[in-house]
Design a protein around this motif. Structure first.
Motif, PDB file in Angstrom:
ATOM      1  N   LYS A   6     -16.036 -20.515 -54.755  1.00 22.05           N
ATOM      2  CA  LYS A   6     -15.216 -21.120 -53.703  1.00 22.05           C
ATOM      3  C   LYS A   6     -13.800 -21.409 -54.222  1.00 22.05           C
ATOM      4  O   LYS A   6     -12.813 -21.031 -53.579  1.00 22.05           O
ATOM      5  CB  LYS A   6     -15.868 -22.409 -53.201  1.00 22.05           C
ATOM      6  CG  LYS A   6     -15.037 -23.141 -52.169  1.00 22.05           C
ATOM      7  CD  LYS A   6     -15.792 -24.315 -51.568  1.00 22.05           C
ATOM      8  CE  LYS A   6     -14.857 -25.280 -50.842  1.00 22.05           C
ATOM      9  NZ  LYS A   6     -13.969 -24.615 -49.873  1.00 22.05           N
TER      10      LYS A   6
ATOM     11  N   SER B 267     -11.941 -17.997 -54.884  1.00 24.32           N
ATOM     12  CA  SER B 267     -11.515 -17.188 -53.742  1.00 24.32           C
ATOM     13  C   SER B 267     -10.617 -17.981 -52.789  1.00 24.32           C
ATOM     14  O   SER B 267      -9.748 -17.394 -52.151  1.00 24.32           O
ATOM     15  CB  SER B 267     -12.717 -16.554 -53.030  1.00 24.32           C
ATOM     16  OG  SER B 267     -13.572 -17.541 -52.556  1.00 24.32           O
ATOM     17  N   ASP B 268     -10.771 -19.302 -52.714  1.00 16.15           N
ATOM     18  CA  ASP B 268      -9.811 -20.081 -51.920  1.00 16.15           C
ATOM     19  C   ASP B 268      -8.399 -19.915 -52.483  1.00 16.15           C
ATOM     20  O   ASP B 268      -7.431 -19.739 -51.746  1.00 16.15           O
ATOM     21  CB  ASP B 268     -10.174 -21.577 -51.934  1.00 16.15           C
ATOM     22  CG  ASP B 268     -11.287 -21.919 -50.948  1.00 16.15           C
ATOM     23  OD1 ASP B 268     -11.597 -21.063 -50.081  1.00 16.15           O
ATOM     24  OD2 ASP B 268     -11.841 -23.028 -51.036  1.00 16.15           O
TER      25      ASP B 268
ATOM     26  N   ARG C  41      -7.136 -16.379 -51.887  1.00 17.89           N
ATOM     27  CA  ARG C  41      -6.866 -16.191 -50.468  1.00 17.89           C
ATOM     28  C   ARG C  41      -5.495 -16.758 -50.101  1.00 17.89           C
ATOM     29  O   ARG C  41      -4.765 -16.187 -49.298  1.00 17.89           O
ATOM     30  CB  ARG C  41      -7.965 -16.899 -49.670  1.00 17.89           C
ATOM     31  CG  ARG C  41      -7.956 -16.656 -48.194  1.00 17.89           C
ATOM     32  CD  ARG C  41      -9.199 -17.291 -47.584  1.00 17.89           C
ATOM     33  NE  ARG C  41      -9.315 -16.974 -46.169  1.00 17.89           N
ATOM     34  CZ  ARG C  41      -9.033 -17.841 -45.211  1.00 17.89           C
ATOM     35  NH1 ARG C  41      -8.618 -19.051 -45.504  1.00 17.89           N
ATOM     36  NH2 ARG C  41      -9.174 -17.479 -43.936  1.00 17.89           N
TER      37      ARG C  41
ATOM     38  N   GLN D 222     -18.699 -18.871 -49.460  1.00 12.59           N
ATOM     39  CA  GLN D 222     -18.323 -17.652 -50.188  1.00 12.59           C
ATOM     40  C   GLN D 222     -19.487 -17.133 -51.033  1.00 12.59           C
ATOM     41  O   GLN D 222     -19.744 -15.934 -51.072  1.00 12.59           O
ATOM     42  CB  GLN D 222     -17.117 -17.923 -51.107  1.00 12.59           C
ATOM     43  CG  GLN D 222     -15.819 -18.097 -50.359  1.00 12.59           C
ATOM     44  CD  GLN D 222     -15.509 -19.566 -50.110  1.00 12.59           C
ATOM     45  OE1 GLN D 222     -16.419 -20.354 -49.837  1.00 12.59           O
ATOM     46  NE2 GLN D 222     -14.251 -19.924 -50.184  1.00 12.59           N
TER      47      GLN D 222
ATOM     48  N   GLY E  81     -21.263 -13.828 -50.216  1.00 11.68           N
ATOM     49  CA  GLY E  81     -21.089 -12.838 -51.286  1.00 11.68           C
ATOM     50  C   GLY E  81     -22.432 -12.256 -51.697  1.00 11.68           C
ATOM     51  O   GLY E  81     -22.587 -11.042 -51.846  1.00 11.68           O
TER      52      GLY E  81
ATOM     53  N   ASN F 145     -11.634 -11.321 -51.085  1.00 12.03           N
ATOM     54  CA  ASN F 145     -10.685 -12.207 -50.404  1.00 12.03           C
ATOM     55  C   ASN F 145      -9.935 -11.477 -49.298  1.00 12.03           C
ATOM     56  O   ASN F 145      -9.723 -12.015 -48.213  1.00 12.03           O
ATOM     57  CB  ASN F 145      -9.672 -12.772 -51.403  1.00 12.03           C
ATOM     58  CG  ASN F 145     -10.327 -13.667 -52.433  1.00 12.03           C
ATOM     59  OD1 ASN F 145     -11.407 -14.195 -52.200  1.00 12.03           O
ATOM     60  ND2 ASN F 145      -9.680 -13.823 -53.576  1.00 12.03           N
TER      61      ASN F 145
ATOM     62  N   TRP G 216     -12.217 -10.897 -46.450  1.00 10.12           N
ATOM     63  CA  TRP G 216     -12.460 -12.183 -45.793  1.00 10.12           C
ATOM     64  C   TRP G 216     -11.295 -12.526 -44.861  1.00 10.12           C
ATOM     65  O   TRP G 216     -11.502 -12.889 -43.691  1.00 10.12           O
ATOM     66  CB  TRP G 216     -12.648 -13.236 -46.890  1.00 10.12           C
ATOM     67  CG  TRP G 216     -12.762 -14.651 -46.453  1.00 10.12           C
ATOM     68  CD1 TRP G 216     -13.136 -15.106 -45.214  1.00 10.12           C
ATOM     69  CD2 TRP G 216     -12.514 -15.812 -47.251  1.00 10.12           C
ATOM     70  NE1 TRP G 216     -13.135 -16.484 -45.205  1.00 10.12           N
ATOM     71  CE2 TRP G 216     -12.757 -16.946 -46.441  1.00 10.12           C
ATOM     72  CE3 TRP G 216     -12.109 -16.013 -48.576  1.00 10.12           C
ATOM     73  CZ2 TRP G 216     -12.595 -18.251 -46.915  1.00 10.12           C
ATOM     74  CZ3 TRP G 216     -11.970 -17.312 -49.042  1.00 10.12           C
ATOM     75  CH2 TRP G 216     -12.211 -18.409 -48.220  1.00 10.12           C
TER      76      TRP G 216
ATOM     77  N   LEU H  22     -15.872 -13.745 -43.080  1.00 12.29           N
ATOM     78  CA  LEU H  22     -16.886 -13.579 -44.127  1.00 12.29           C
ATOM     79  C   LEU H  22     -18.044 -12.681 -43.704  1.00 12.29           C
ATOM     80  O   LEU H  22     -18.711 -12.072 -44.539  1.00 12.29           O
ATOM     81  CB  LEU H  22     -17.433 -14.951 -44.556  1.00 12.29           C
ATOM     82  CG  LEU H  22     -16.560 -15.760 -45.518  1.00 12.29           C
ATOM     83  CD1 LEU H  22     -17.094 -17.177 -45.666  1.00 12.29           C
ATOM     84  CD2 LEU H  22     -16.482 -15.073 -46.879  1.00 12.29           C
TER      85      LEU H  22
END
Lengths: 383, 408
Positions: free
Chosen positions: A120, A123-124, A127, A205, A209, B119, B122, B127
């Motif tokens: 998390k 990837s946060d 992103r 995630q 995933g 990412n 996403w 997701l």
């Protein structure tokens, strides 16, 4: 450690404390009671996820409030896996009654297993670089959380541990290989005490995933339709045995040895090769520690007991025949805790061996990854 | 506890200054720079765009059993470096197959490009709106697993995620397994790929240099991120002698410590502890050390802290200290493994790798950083420094095998 080596005997390693934050309880005693009673930790998913998680149930640590355990100060930028780890590590130290001071701090360490870090956090952060017009306008306070050794680094900061600090990343085997690495580090005199285990954080995630991965290589389970993700942290306090005795601490168990190998080179028929590999290591481990198969009271496995064709079931057939020890299955209670799974299996085994009136003294923990890797550890109950 | 002696008999390097040990060694000797404009990710929006990117790497050439497109780039780099190391050690891959040779790889970001792909998917599709089978290859542990799969090895497989000190951790662990007799051979080292996330993070910390990396220089402006893999083949000294293998160097020991103070700022005292542990475990005195291969990222904070720690350990008269990062940038988890390869070459070939881009050595560091040109020198003992986020310090000691043998 304890491998088939003819060299002089290494130092012995004791477990003197356990710290657990789990879907079935926080702290060693609460976890042990819940595990032995078979308390269910899998519940309908709590929290609003958009899109909803691709699983109806999960082993969430629903009542975990980091500030209750760590205080409000300094926790603002910590992610969940870090707060779970720091809390469990603190509980393990307390359980073992080990005071860390200026003098012993350089000899006390941390070894954590994590397969993906906090996916998390990673990837946060990544992103955000895609969403901002200026991609570098990410929050620098969150950058350290994106590195896989973040939780171990924070445990060291919070508990002031300046010794060996290692993060291993071995997928499903992460938790158990962390314990193995820590045991060797103590045996080789790199440290005198180490907090060792694994942590996993349930996030959208991670669950998505794993779903995309087809639950093949990560978030593994014997029966794919039954993959219920779990989370938590399980950390053992390992200490040099004599030091533990010198400070008159009860020894929960002795870690007699660990082994691991890899049997993923062949495609197809892999399960048989992997089971034979695991069985060979179990036999070597027991022989090296002078323990006969019939002396082993329990085996804490990474796959559920229902999977008759799993690596561990086949390996148990080879090693024990029809005189099988009890098979412990903590996963069915707390879910697939992935990075932390092996460490939870250790804690569950110690709970089993430590229950009142338990006649057996020896127990095994095994971990088998879908990638072909296997690991095992042999424990002896303390006096 | 008595241990077997452990030597390095094979080196495999995939770097921005050369693929293969000969090219890499030549680049170290000539002080080549591997820094170019980054092309492997979209650098739009960043004012600085340079890094140590690998060019001309063809995974098909190196990967034999696996489908190269089915695994991540970091695994590809690690497999290539492993095959190079095996070849350099003159071990037939057919002999390695099915053996208990283990794999130990350090990494900072693992298969970071697959997570970046996740990412992007996403952001674009939500997701649940895409097919992401590639996520099976995203866990960092896949790197060591894929090396073992492609080479058909059956020994212990470990991936170390101790950020930028991970290479030394992985080599240290391999040394433990070989020296205790638990593994006959080990392939060990580190690997990482250039990533947007890491670039953005260091940029935000004001740690990225616009053009060049200038460790220990007054004009330094920061680090440059890079990528690569370095893998070493370790074996027992007696096995190496028996099969008449070329011995680059002996692993003498290593030392670990943790700051326990701050996640990103290095701590001098803790670094001193790690160095002293390494020197002690190797059975050496500081005066025995001929060369220090620095962590040397090129940030002011690292330079001053590392220099102060070195001065403390070496009581004011340190040996020459240079930084390979001046040539290839900071290759994260691969950095200390590539640097360990440089140390092995320094010992075997008898030269000190330079710190390039040196204009005005920083008097505050007061180090002989081997400015710009490699220097011929007898290197008996090399010390390889690595520090990391999380306060993880790992120092590896390497020695000339004949010198170490004489000592006993």
């Amino acid at each position: 450690m304890g491998g088939p080596s003819a060299l002089s005997p290494p130092r012995r390693v004791a477990v003197t404390g356990c710290g657990v934050v789990s879907p079935i309880g926080i702290g060693r005693e609460e976890f042990a009671r819940a595990f032995l009673e078979g308390k269910a930790g899998l519940r309908p998913v709590a929290g609003d996820y958009s899109p909803p998680l691709p699983c109806a149930r999960a082993g969430q640590v629903v009542d975990f409030d980091a500030t209750r355990w760590l205080g409000k100060k300094g926790t603002r930028f910590l992610d969940r896996s870090t707060t779970l780890a720091v809390t469990a590590a603190g509980l393990a130290l307390k359980d073992g009654g080990l005071a860390v001071e200026e003098a012993n701090s350089p000899r006390v360490g941390v070894v954590l297993g994590t397969a993906m870090g906090s996916l998390k956090s990673i990837s946060d952060f990544g992103r955000e670089t895609l969403l901002y017009e200026r991609p570098f306008l990410v929050n620098p306070m969150l950058f350290p959380n994106t590195v896989l050794n973040s939780a171990a680094g924070q445990v060291a900061i919070w508990l002031k541990l300046r010794g060996v600090n290692t993060t291993v990343s071995n997928g499903q085997l992460s938790g158990l290989t962390a314990v193995s690495y820590a045991g060797r580090a103590i045996a080789l005199e790199y440290a005198d005490a180490i907090l060792a285990g694994g942590v996993e954080e349930l996030s959208a995630q991670l669950v998505w995933g794993a779903h995309h991965a087809g639950n093949r290589e990560f978030l593994e389970s014997a029966r794919e339709e039954d993959v219920y993700p779990g989370e938590g942290a399980s950390i053992l306090l390992l200490e040099e045995l004599q030091a533990a005795r010198d400070r008159a601490r009860p020894v929960i168990a002795e870690l007699l040895g660990c082994e691991s190998g890899f049997y993923g080179r062949t495609r197809g028929g892999g399960v048989t090769a992997q089971a034979q590999g695991l069985a060979a290591w179990l036999n070597r481990l027991m022989r090296a520690c002078d323990v006969a198969p019939e002396e082993v009271g329990a085996l804490s496995a990474s796959c559920g007991p229902e999977a008759a064709d799993s690596v561990e079931s086949l390996a148990m057939d080879i090693v024990f025949g029809d005189r099988r020890p009890a098979r412990l299955d903590v996963k069915s209670l707390i879910g697939e805790c992935y990075s932390a799974a092996g460490a939870f299996q250790c804690t569950a085994l110690l709970a089993y061996l430590g229950r009142p009136g338990c006649a057996q003294r020896y127990g095994l923990v095994t971990s088998a990854g879908k990638d072909g890797a296997v690991a095992c550890a042999l424990f002896k109950r303390g006096d | 506890m008595r241990r077997h002696r452990v030597v390095i008999t094979g080196l495999g390097v995939v770097s921005s200054i050369g693929i293969g040990v000969r090219a890499f060694c030549e680049a170290l000797r000539t002080g080549k720079s591997g820094i170019t404009e980054i092309t492997s990710f979209d650098t739009r929006g960043f004012p600085f765009r340079r890094g140590g990117e690998i060019r001309g790497f063809d995974p098909q050439h190196w990967i034999r059993r696996l489908d190269p497109t089915s695994i991540g780039k970091t695994s590809q780099l690690a497999i290539a470096a492993s095959r190079l190391a095996l070849d350099d050690a003159r071990i037939d891959p057919a002999d390695a197959e099915g053996s208990r040779c283990g794999v130990s790889v350090g990494t900072t970001d693992g298969e970071t490009l697959l997570i970046e792909r996740f990412n992007e998917d996403w952001v674009r599709h939500g997701l649940d709106g895409f097919r992401g089978r590639y996520m099976a290859e995203a866990p960092a542990g896949r790197i060591s697993v894929n090396v073992a799969r492609d080479l058909g090895l059956e020994g212990e497989v470990n991936t170390f995620a101790t950020a930028c000190a991970a290479g030394n951790y992985a080599i240290g662990h391999a040394y433990d397994l070989v020296s205790t007799g638990e593994a006959p051979f080990m392939l060990c080292g580190g690997a990482d790929s250039l990533s947007r996330k890491t670039f953005a993070g260091f940029f935000r910390l004001n740690a990225v240099a616009p053009l060049v990396c200038q460790p220990f220089d007054r004009n330094r402006q920061g680090l440059l991120t890079g990528e690569g893999a370095g893998m070493l083949l370790l074996e027992r000294r007696e096995c190496a002698l028996l099969r008449r293998a070329r011995v680059y160097a002996e692993i003498l020991g290593y030392g670990l410590s943790c700051d326990g103070v701050h996640m990103t700022s290095p701590d001098r005292d803790s670094i001193v502890t790690a160095m002293q542990r390494a020197i002690h475990q190797a059975g050496l005195r500081p005066a025995d050390v001929s060369y220090v291969c620095a962590h040397g990222t090129g940030t002011r904070l690292n330079d001053l802290t590392e220099a102060a720690a070195i001065h403390q350990v070496f009581a004011g008269s340190p040996p020459p200290v240079s930084s390979v990062k001046s040539m290839i940038g900071h290759t994260m988890g691969a950095a200390s493994a590539i640097a360990a390869s440089a140390c092995a070459l320094a010992i075997y070939e008898g030269f000190l790798p330079p710190t390039i881009n040196s204009v005005e050595p920083d008097p505050e560091c007061a180090l002989d950083c081997v400015p710009n040109r490699a220097r011929d020198a007898e290197v008996n003992v090399a010390q390889n420094n690595a520090f990391a986020f999380g306060g993880n310090n790992a120092i590896l000691m390497l020695g000339r095998e004949e010198w170490a043998a004489r000592r006993l």
